[in-house]
Enzyme design. Structure first.
Site, short mmCIF file in Angstrom:
data_model
loop_
_atom_site.label_atom_id
_atom_site.label_comp_id
_atom_site.label_asym_id
_atom_site.label_seq_id
_atom_site.Cartn_x
_atom_site.Cartn_y
_atom_site.Cartn_z
N LEU A 248 -24.12 6.78 59.93
CA LEU A 248 -23.15 7.18 60.91
C LEU A 248 -21.93 6.25 60.95
CD1 LEU A 248 -25.43 7.84 64.02
CD2 LEU A 248 -24.59 9.48 62.37
N SER A 250 -18.58 4.75 63.28
CA SER A 250 -18.36 4.48 64.71
C SER A 250 -17.30 5.42 65.27
CB SER A 250 -17.88 3.05 64.94
OG SER A 250 -18.84 2.14 64.52
N HIS A 255 -12.64 8.92 57.54
CA HIS A 255 -11.96 7.75 56.99
C HIS A 255 -12.84 7.14 55.91
CE1 HIS A 255 -14.43 6.33 60.36
NE2 HIS A 255 -14.64 5.26 59.62
#
Ligand code: M7G
Length: 321
Positions: A248, A250, A255
């Site tokens: 995952l 944040s 990006h």
């Protein structure tokens, strides 16, 4: 102070701001990377300070040659002990804000509950996220994590902040992206080069939104990144770059991380979090037309027990936690 006003502070005002930090407690620290995360307040609002000792400027031979020089290297020393041919000392380094700063300090203010969880010490859990678990737990979470929480991303994309730092931009709203130094990089140490690529399109929150229709685009982004980085930082070649994404992540706007392969990015480059962009592209290419995209795949990763995804999500659906 509103977040927008906080952005407009001059550099002197930003230094005055961080000086107002009132210590509350240490969130986490790491003796290997010489890093400490501290929770406190500024004007009674939660703030997080991340302080990291800087690396030696190994690329600057003059600086290293002068390391034992009293005036511009190590100013004083004390012998701790000796044994046979071995001696070890404690030393004080001459530091200079421009040429050889001693630490890199980051401030998050106002800090949210999610930031406090992220920067705090926590136990980890391995998660095998099936398509069903993604739909049940992650989709509602990602909805919440978009909008204001990625304001910093929109500020970069609209050139509102960090515009003078942009290393390369392809301005196309569909295919384009901005490549710029990551906030983790001190912007000088080539061995620890850390850049981030933020795509202009807003329809991809994470790799889960990628499918076979994105293959050609991802390949061109990958090669444009490598070309831009190697042309800008001529000491670095294509085979010295690690180009990867987090799952995952944040922040839920697609990006890509670009680092020097020599750089020890710790957890951020570890298995269970980092996936090479070229491997993702290959996985999409090998994928059958029935599967079509990562929304139908399974990913295994680790999560902090403090995270909302664990506490409000997986902890209640996984048996025998
Ligand atoms: P991530 O995988 O979503 O998060 O990557 P994580 O690696 O922090 O867990 C986001 C990347 O963007 C990280 O490498 C951050 O250091 C970087 N980053 C975060 N913010 C808030 C900024 C920022 O304001 N400016 C820049 N240049 N980079 C940032």
């Amino acid at each position: 102070m509103a977040t927008d006003e906080a952005h407009d502070l001059t550099s002197v005002e930003s230094v005055q701001l961080i000086r107002k930090f009132q210590f509350e407690r240490v969130l986490n620290h790491d003796t290997r990377s010489k890093l400490i995360n501290i929770l406190g307040t500024i004007d009674s609002t939660p703030a997080i300070v991340i302080a990291e000792k800087t690396a030696f400027a190994a690329h600057d031979e003059t600086a290293i040659a002068n390391l034992l020089n009293v005036d511009n290297g190590i100013s004083s020393m004390r012998l701790l002990d000796r044994n046979d041919i071995y001696r070890w000392y404690m030393a004080v380094l001459v530091q200079d804000l421009e040429a050889s700063p001693g630490a890199k300090v980051s401030l998050i203010w106002p800090a949210t509950k999610t930031h406090v969880e992220k920067y705090g010490k926590q136990r980890r859990r391995m998660i095998r996220e099936t398509p069903e678990l993604y739909r049940k737990i992650l989709i509602p979470y990602i909805e919440k994590m978009r909008g204001d929480r990625i304001q910093w991303v929109y500020n970069i994309l609209s050139h509102k902040v960090e515009a003078d730092r942009i290393v390369y931009e392809n301005p196309d709203p569909r295919e384009g992206f901005i490549l710029l130094p990551d906030l983790k990089w001190d912007r000088t140490t080539m061995d620890s080069i850390y850049l981030v690529v933020i795509v202009h399109r807003r329809d991809i929150a994470s790799i889960r939104d990628l499918n076979k229709s994105h293959i050609a685009w991802l390949k061109s982004v990958d090669s444009e990144i490598i070309q831009a980085v190697t042309q800008t930082y001529t000491a670095i070649s294509a085979t010295q770059l690690r180009v990867y994404v987090h799952y995952l992540p944040s922040y839920y706007h697609f990006h890509i991380h670009v680092t020097n392969v020599e750089h020890d990015a710790g957890d951020g480059a570890a298995v269970g979090k980092a996936i090479m962009l070229s491997d993702l592209i290959a996985r999409l290419e090998e994928m059958s037309d029935e599967v079509y995209g990562f929304v139908n795949s399974t990913f295994t990763y680790w999560l902090g027990e403090n995270s909302e995804v664990w506490k409000d999500g997986y902890a209640s659906v996984i048996d025998g936690v």
